[in-house]
Design an enzyme around this catalytic site. Structure first.
Site, PDB file in Angstrom:
ATOM      1  N   ARG A 316       0.799  -1.233   0.000  1.00 24.19           N
ATOM      2  CA  ARG A 316       0.000   0.000   0.000  1.00 24.19           C
ATOM      3  C   ARG A 316       0.835   1.290   0.000  1.00 24.19           C
ATOM      4  O   ARG A 316       0.509   2.219  -0.725  1.00 24.19           O
ATOM      5  CB  ARG A 316      -1.004   0.013   1.162  1.00 24.19           C
ATOM      6  CG  ARG A 316      -2.010  -1.147   1.126  1.00 24.19           C
ATOM      7  CD  ARG A 316      -3.141  -0.990   2.123  1.00 24.19           C
ATOM      8  NE  ARG A 316      -3.995   0.114   1.791  1.00 24.19           N
ATOM      9  CZ  ARG A 316      -3.957   1.291   2.349  1.00 24.19           C
ATOM     10  NH1 ARG A 316      -3.117   1.525   3.358  1.00 24.19           N
ATOM     11  NH2 ARG A 316      -4.746   2.262   1.961  1.00 24.19           N
ATOM     12  N   TYR A 320      -0.027   3.392  -3.309  1.00 27.14           N
ATOM     13  CA  TYR A 320      -0.920   4.547  -3.136  1.00 27.14           C
ATOM     14  C   TYR A 320      -0.279   5.665  -2.329  1.00 27.14           C
ATOM     15  O   TYR A 320      -0.972   6.589  -1.927  1.00 27.14           O
ATOM     16  CB  TYR A 320      -2.201   4.144  -2.382  1.00 27.14           C
ATOM     17  CG  TYR A 320      -2.866   2.885  -2.839  1.00 27.14           C
ATOM     18  CD1 TYR A 320      -3.497   2.827  -4.077  1.00 27.14           C
ATOM     19  CD2 TYR A 320      -2.901   1.757  -2.024  1.00 27.14           C
ATOM     20  CE1 TYR A 320      -4.127   1.667  -4.488  1.00 27.14           C
ATOM     21  CE2 TYR A 320      -3.537   0.605  -2.420  1.00 27.14           C
ATOM     22  CZ  TYR A 320      -4.145   0.565  -3.658  1.00 27.14           C
ATOM     23  OH  TYR A 320      -4.768  -0.578  -4.047  1.00 27.14           O
ATOM     24  N   CYS A 348      14.459  -5.106  -4.644  1.00 31.23           N
ATOM     25  CA  CYS A 348      15.266  -4.293  -5.562  1.00 31.23           C
ATOM     26  C   CYS A 348      14.432  -3.297  -6.335  1.00 31.23           C
ATOM     27  O   CYS A 348      14.263  -3.407  -7.547  1.00 31.23           O
ATOM     28  CB  CYS A 348      16.028  -5.217  -6.500  1.00 31.23           C
ATOM     29  SG  CYS A 348      17.046  -6.349  -5.574  1.00 31.23           S
TER      30      CYS A 348
HETATM   31  N1  LLP Z   1     -17.629  -2.981  -2.301  1.00 31.47           N
HETATM   32  C1  LLP Z   1     -17.057  -2.779  -3.495  1.00 31.47           C
HETATM   33  C2  LLP Z   1     -17.868  -2.881  -4.697  1.00 31.47           C
HETATM   34  C3  LLP Z   1     -15.690  -2.476  -3.575  1.00 31.47           C
HETATM   35  O1  LLP Z   1     -15.123  -2.270  -4.756  1.00 31.47           O
HETATM   36  C4  LLP Z   1     -14.922  -2.379  -2.383  1.00 31.47           C
HETATM   37  C5  LLP Z   1     -13.501  -2.079  -2.420  1.00 31.47           C
HETATM   38  C6  LLP Z   1     -15.560  -2.614  -1.159  1.00 31.47           C
HETATM   39  C7  LLP Z   1     -16.919  -2.900  -1.153  1.00 31.47           C
HETATM   40  C8  LLP Z   1     -14.849  -2.529   0.173  1.00 31.47           C
HETATM   41  O2  LLP Z   1     -14.378  -1.232   0.413  1.00 31.47           O
HETATM   42  P1  LLP Z   1     -13.722  -0.862   1.832  1.00 31.47           P
HETATM   43  O3  LLP Z   1     -14.820  -0.871   2.863  1.00 31.47           O
HETATM   44  O4  LLP Z   1     -12.676  -1.867   2.128  1.00 31.47           O
HETATM   45  O5  LLP Z   1     -13.148   0.497   1.602  1.00 31.47           O
HETATM   46  N2  LLP Z   1      -6.506  -1.770  -2.350  1.00 31.47           N
HETATM   47  C9  LLP Z   1      -6.997  -0.489  -1.925  1.00 31.47           C
HETATM   48  C10 LLP Z   1      -8.477  -0.506  -1.684  1.00 31.47           C
HETATM   49  C11 LLP Z   1      -9.276  -0.968  -2.878  1.00 31.47           C
HETATM   50  C12 LLP Z   1     -10.744  -1.029  -2.586  1.00 31.47           C
HETATM   51  C13 LLP Z   1     -11.468  -1.685  -3.703  1.00 31.47           C
HETATM   52  N3  LLP Z   1     -12.870  -1.819  -3.508  1.00 31.47           N
HETATM   53  C14 LLP Z   1      -6.226  -0.076  -0.680  1.00 31.47           C
HETATM   54  O6  LLP Z   1      -5.368  -0.803  -0.233  1.00 31.47           O
HETATM   55  O7  LLP Z   1      -6.445   1.010  -0.156  1.00 31.47           O
END
Ligand code: LLP
Length: 421
Positions: A316, A320, A348
């Site tokens: 992360r 990001y 690396c």
């Molecule tokens: N529902 C849908 C349709 C989604 O696309 C996502 C996350 C969630 C629920 C859950 O969202 P949350 O409550 O976890 O924010 N890899 C990124 C985050 C990508 C989120 C993708 N969608 C990170 O590490 O910040």
């Protein structure tokens, strides 16, 4: 109450257990360390917030797909949100009630839709071709599928562009100008699909509940329009996306209760079932990545703490520019100089950092160092780059004992991919 606390004498605890002691007792580092009671507390916070509403907590499996954790979340009453055939298989394996599962995604393929239709999972329609495939899947299994329309409400979630999904130029969902086309198309397939609700997901790491309220107002308006055409839609799915306090600051961030309270009256006014899809806010703060310091070095004006964990285990920060709090698990010696460090791994790539510009007492070789809030989108996004095999996972149980909940991957696992070729 939070699971990770620092004692007055400078030791980090996970619940009642010294992280330093866990680190010494396990055979491999880095490793992920969770608190099972914290997972329970996080779910209870959502359940309390949802009192008085008909609701489904659809845990977003993408955030963390550890089978033991999924079983625990299922046991606590959660449903699940899936975005691939394998997440669907895993949800079934973990025992989730399929009618409390929602299959999401902008590129669902026919063979996975067939499994979803077979199992009576709710399916979100994301596009014209997606509807076509859902209808085809329903025909294959000879069942009528419960569907929701994923509507793109064009609300700016005010987050990093990579985790924003609900603005009008994103690849997700359908825009309002196409709503009528979808309603007509659904009417043409009464034996294949039953429209039961509307869905939106705005993005992730959202820290203002007004954003959810704006979206809910828009969605309620769509639901009214859909009902006016004779559809009996009963579900509003407002997605996930609630942020957490990665900075461990004094800032007051919205809680699950704040989130639910901003949409409660709207949901009740239309007699709807509310579906929410939290990932991060259920699981992120239950875990840290425990690393060991390999050494300290200085180049030019930069000081580096080099640890055994890296962007392979936890991407992360690299991907990001995300901030995750970092601290040592044991008190530094009295003569340890406090300096500003970049905390980096052995991979690396110059993008291989876990934290930049962190003020820390200069750690000794072998010291334990944790990256906090690593329960969501860390292990599930881990790779084996540089053949850093995915780490093991442990949790502290309710009684304070420590159990392994996932084996670490090994070199032999890698070699197995080539056997018999
Ligand atoms: N529902 C849908 C349709 C989604 O696309 C996502 C996350 C969630 C629920 C859950 O969202 P949350 O409550 O976890 O924010 N890899 C990124 C985050 C990508 C989120 C993708 N969608 C990170 O590490 O910040």
């Amino acid at each position: 109450k939070h699971c990770f606390t620092k004692s007055d004498d400078g030791y980090l605890y996970c619940e009642t257990v010294k992280v330093q002691e866990i680190m010494e007792s396990v055979d491999r580092r880095p490793f992920y360390l969770y608190s099972k009671p914290q997972i329970t507390r996080n779910v209870e916070a959502y359940k309390d917030a949802l009192q008085g509403l008909n609701s489904v907590i659809g845990y977003a499996i993408k955030a963390n797909n550890n089978l033991k954790i999924l079983e625990h979340l299922r046991h606590l009453g959660c449903g699940a949100v899936l975005v691939s055939g394998n997440e669907l298989r895993l949800a079934l394996r973990a025992g989730f009630d399929p009618t409390r599962c929602i299959f999401n995604g902008n590129g669902k393929i026919l063979e996975d839709l067939i499994i979803a239709a077979q199992e009576d999972v709710f399916i979100n329609i994301d596009s014209e071709f997606d509807l076509e495939n859902i209808v085809a899947a329903a025909r294959v299994v000879g069942k009528r599928v419960n569907v929701l329309l994923r509507i793109n409400p064009d609300v700016d979630p005010q987050v990093h562009p990579y985790v924003a999904t609900g603005n009008k130029n994103s690849k997700f969902g359908i825009r309002n100008e196409k709503l009528q086309w979808f309603l007509d198309a659904i009417k043409e397939h009464p034996n294949e699909v039953k429209l039961v609700g509307a869905h939106c997901h705005l993005g992730s790491t959202i820290t203002k509940v007004d954003i959810f309220r704006d979206a809910a107002v828009i969605m309620i308006n769509y639901i009214d329009q859909i009902r006016d055409q004779g559809f009996e839609v009963n579900y509003l799915n407002i997605g996930g996306g609630l942020g957490i306090d990665y900075y461990h600051s004094d800032a007051v961030l919205p809680t699950p209760r704040d989130l639910i309270d901003t949409v409660r009256e709207l949901v009740l006014s239309r007699d709807l079932n509310l579906i929410i899809e939290p990932g991060r806010s259920l699981i992120a703060n239950t875990c840290c990545l425990v690393n060991r310091v390999t050494g300290v070095k200085t180049n030019g004006s930069k000081n580096f703490v080099v640890i055994d964990g890296s962007m392979a285990e936890l991407i992360r920060p690299s991907l990001y520019d995300a901030y995750q709090h970092i601290e040592l698990v044991s008190p530094a010696t009295a003569d340890a100089e406090i300096l500003t460090f970049d905390v980096v791994g052995p991979v690396c790539e110059s993008a291989d950092f876990l934290g930049k510009g962190r003020e820390l007492p200069t750690p000794a070789k072998g010291a334990g160092l944790v990256v906090h809030d690593a329960g969501a989108y860390c292990m599930s996004m881990a790779s084996t780059y540089n053949l850093k095999m995915r780490p093991p996972e442990y949790w502290v149980e309710d009684d304070g004992s420590v159990s392994k909940i996932r084996h670490g991957e090994t070199f032999e696992d890698h070699i197995r991919f080539f056997e018999g070729l």
